[in-house]
Design an enzyme around this catalytic site. Structure first.
Site, PDB file in Angstrom:
ATOM      1  N   SER A   1       0.850  -1.185   0.000  1.00  0.00           N
ATOM      2  CA  SER A   1       0.000   0.000   0.000  1.00  0.00           C
ATOM      3  C   SER A   1       0.887   1.236   0.000  1.00  0.00           C
ATOM      4  O   SER A   1       1.982   1.228   0.594  1.00  0.00           O
ATOM      5  CB  SER A   1      -0.899   0.001   1.243  1.00  0.00           C
ATOM      6  OG  SER A   1      -1.469   1.274   1.454  1.00  0.00           O
TER       7      SER A   1
ATOM      8  N   ARG B   1     -28.208  -4.700 -43.947  1.00  0.00           N
ATOM      9  CA  ARG B   1     -27.045  -4.016 -43.363  1.00  0.00           C
ATOM     10  C   ARG B   1     -27.536  -3.099 -42.254  1.00  0.00           C
ATOM     11  O   ARG B   1     -28.419  -2.275 -42.479  1.00  0.00           O
ATOM     12  CB  ARG B   1     -26.296  -3.196 -44.411  1.00  0.00           C
ATOM     13  CG  ARG B   1     -25.014  -2.538 -43.906  1.00  0.00           C
ATOM     14  CD  ARG B   1     -23.816  -3.463 -43.979  1.00  0.00           C
ATOM     15  NE  ARG B   1     -23.365  -3.617 -45.375  1.00  0.00           N
ATOM     16  CZ  ARG B   1     -23.614  -4.705 -46.116  1.00  0.00           C
ATOM     17  NH1 ARG B   1     -24.288  -5.716 -45.606  1.00  0.00           N
ATOM     18  NH2 ARG B   1     -23.183  -4.786 -47.349  1.00  0.00           N
TER      19      ARG B   1
END
Length: 449
Positions: free
Chosen positions: A279, A318
């Site tokens: 940490s 499409r």
């Protein structure tokens, strides 16, 4: 290039290593996309040559031009050129025609932009998916080693966040392995079935009639993809099946990652990673970073899978928008799932199991987790067995010292009933069955290779 200028061919260089996607970031980069698009264009020309529609020398010229474009083309420049037409194929074809020493008709033969983009996406998925699959299998191997090593190592099972009954760490790891093997097998099958796309302007193969199906098969064969049954411009099951399978794989990764994160907590202390993270503010911290980042990457996948599934309504021949929504989304799913699997592999293959902590936590209730077994023995002597044992457990009294219990059962017999190693059921057998399937799968996979 200045330090503030990112490599335009590598998406996510800052975060990919954090989430285990170094290799996948490269495999799915902008430059990888360009390479795949050009591979498809070369395959189109070579298929045309095989069917006598263009000369072999023209196919060679297109391949040479594509190779030079793959090295020289700036992805950012191609992106700017793509904006007007809505996809990168349109300007790429123009550049290829300019560069190739061949007639214009030798490039992009009979194809439409979606043919090239869809096939390139399948190519990228096959390549990146192979990396993700290898990561899944590596994670599974890590789980298998843990299951075998700790086949009989007792620990407490937890249900709904509470201590339940005894189990073994091997059985827990076997559960991880079961899902990881399932996910890897499913992904392998889906990757092998990814098809090429070739249909032409409206999906009728009109531009190459009567050679349409032979042309599509030739393109697929040249690229190492499955032969399509028919053009699938608006039949998106290849995309949705892959996305769903990757979503399942992400879930299979997230489960053991979550268990490791919880078991590595200070209060549990049952496992720790080989290279725990520290940490910036708290020197005492030993974070299970690999499991944490695996979990983080996997958590992002379901939402992206939802995006793919909600984009399946491709209208007519499409789609306007639904198709475009798939490109980056599927690539992100591949990168995140494969990265999560990589981080889980790192976690499991370097996981330390602290048996002293497992024993300590197993003994926390003073044997109350074996209340089920004591109740069954006591029921042979009294109809009030359940209420007697429940009262003792709720009050925190030792079951081998509770007068209502010892009035019917010898204290030594109760102590034997409270031995967790005598109430593990088929835990070891479960490990054996899962490991046997894993070994069989590995042998089959090795033979296939």
């Amino acid at each position: 290039m200045s330090p503030s200028s990112p490599d335009p061919g590598y998406r996510g260089p800052l975060f990919d290593p954090v989430f285990g996607a170094d290799e996948l970031g490269v495999a799915l980069s902008d430059r990888a996309w360009i390479g795949a698009l050009l591979d498809v264009e070369v395959a189109l020309t070579r298929a045309a040559a095989a069917l006598g529609r263009v000369k072999n020398t023209h196919a060679d010229a297109v391949a040479t031009a594509a190779a030079s474009l793959a090295e020289e083309l700036d992805p950012a420049d191609l992106g700017r050129r793509s904006a007007a037409g809505g996809n990168a194929v349109i300007p790429l074809v123009s550049l290829l025609r300019e560069r190739a020493d061949a007639p214009a008709r030798a490039v992009h033969v009979g194809a439409t932009s979606q043919d090239v983009l869809d096939t390139a996406l399948m190519l990228l998925a096959r390549r990146a998916g192979g990396i993700a699959l290898a990561n899944l299998r590596s994670a599974a191997d890590g789980a298998a080693r843990l299951a075998a090593t700790h086949r009989e190592t007792p620990m407490v099972a937890r249900t709904l966040g509470q201590q339940a009954l005894p189990t073994t760490f091997g059985a827990l790891a076997a559960g991880w392995l079961l899902s990881l093997d399932d996910a890897a097998g499913a992904l392998d099958r889906v990757l092998c079935a990814l098809p090429a796309q070739y249909g032409g302007a409206a999906g009728t193969l009109a531009a190459v009639h009567p050679d349409g199906f032979a042309f599509a098969d030739a393109v697929a064969d040249l690229l190492g993809l499955a032969r399509p049954v028919a053009p699938w411009h608006t039949a998106r099951t290849p995309v949705t099946t892959l996305a769903g399978t990757l979503g399942v794989a992400a879930g299979a990764v997230a489960k053991p990652a979550t268990d490791v994160v919880l078991m590595a907590s200070t209060e549990f202390g049952e496992v720790s990673e080989d290279a725990p993270g520290g940490s910036s503010a708290m020197p005492h911290k030993r974070n299970p970073v690999a499991a944490i980042t695996a979990r983080a990457a996997a958590r992002r996948v379901p939402g992206l899978v939802s995006t793919i599934l909600s984009s399946t309504d491709h209208e007519f021949q499409r789609a306007a928008g639904a198709w475009h929504a798939e490109w980056e989304t599927l690539a992100d799913i591949l990168r995140l799932t494969g990265g999560a699997a990589h981080q889980l592999s790192t976690s499991l293959n370097g996981l330390h199991v602290h048996t002293d902590a497992l024993d300590r936590n197993l003994a926390l209730t003073g044997g109350a987790i074996l209340a089920e077994k004591v109740t069954a023995a006591l029921a042979e002597h009294t109809d009030d067995a359940r209420s007697i044992v429940t009262d003792a457990a709720v009050a925190g009294r030792s079951l081998d010292e509770d007068p209502a219990i010892t009035a019917h059962l010898d204290p030594q017999d109760v102590r034997e009933l409270l031995d967790p190693t005598r109430y593990l059921g088929h835990a070891a057998d479960i490990v054996d069955r899962v490991l046997a399937r894993h070994d069989s799968t590995n042998r089959t996979t090795g033979d296939a290779r």
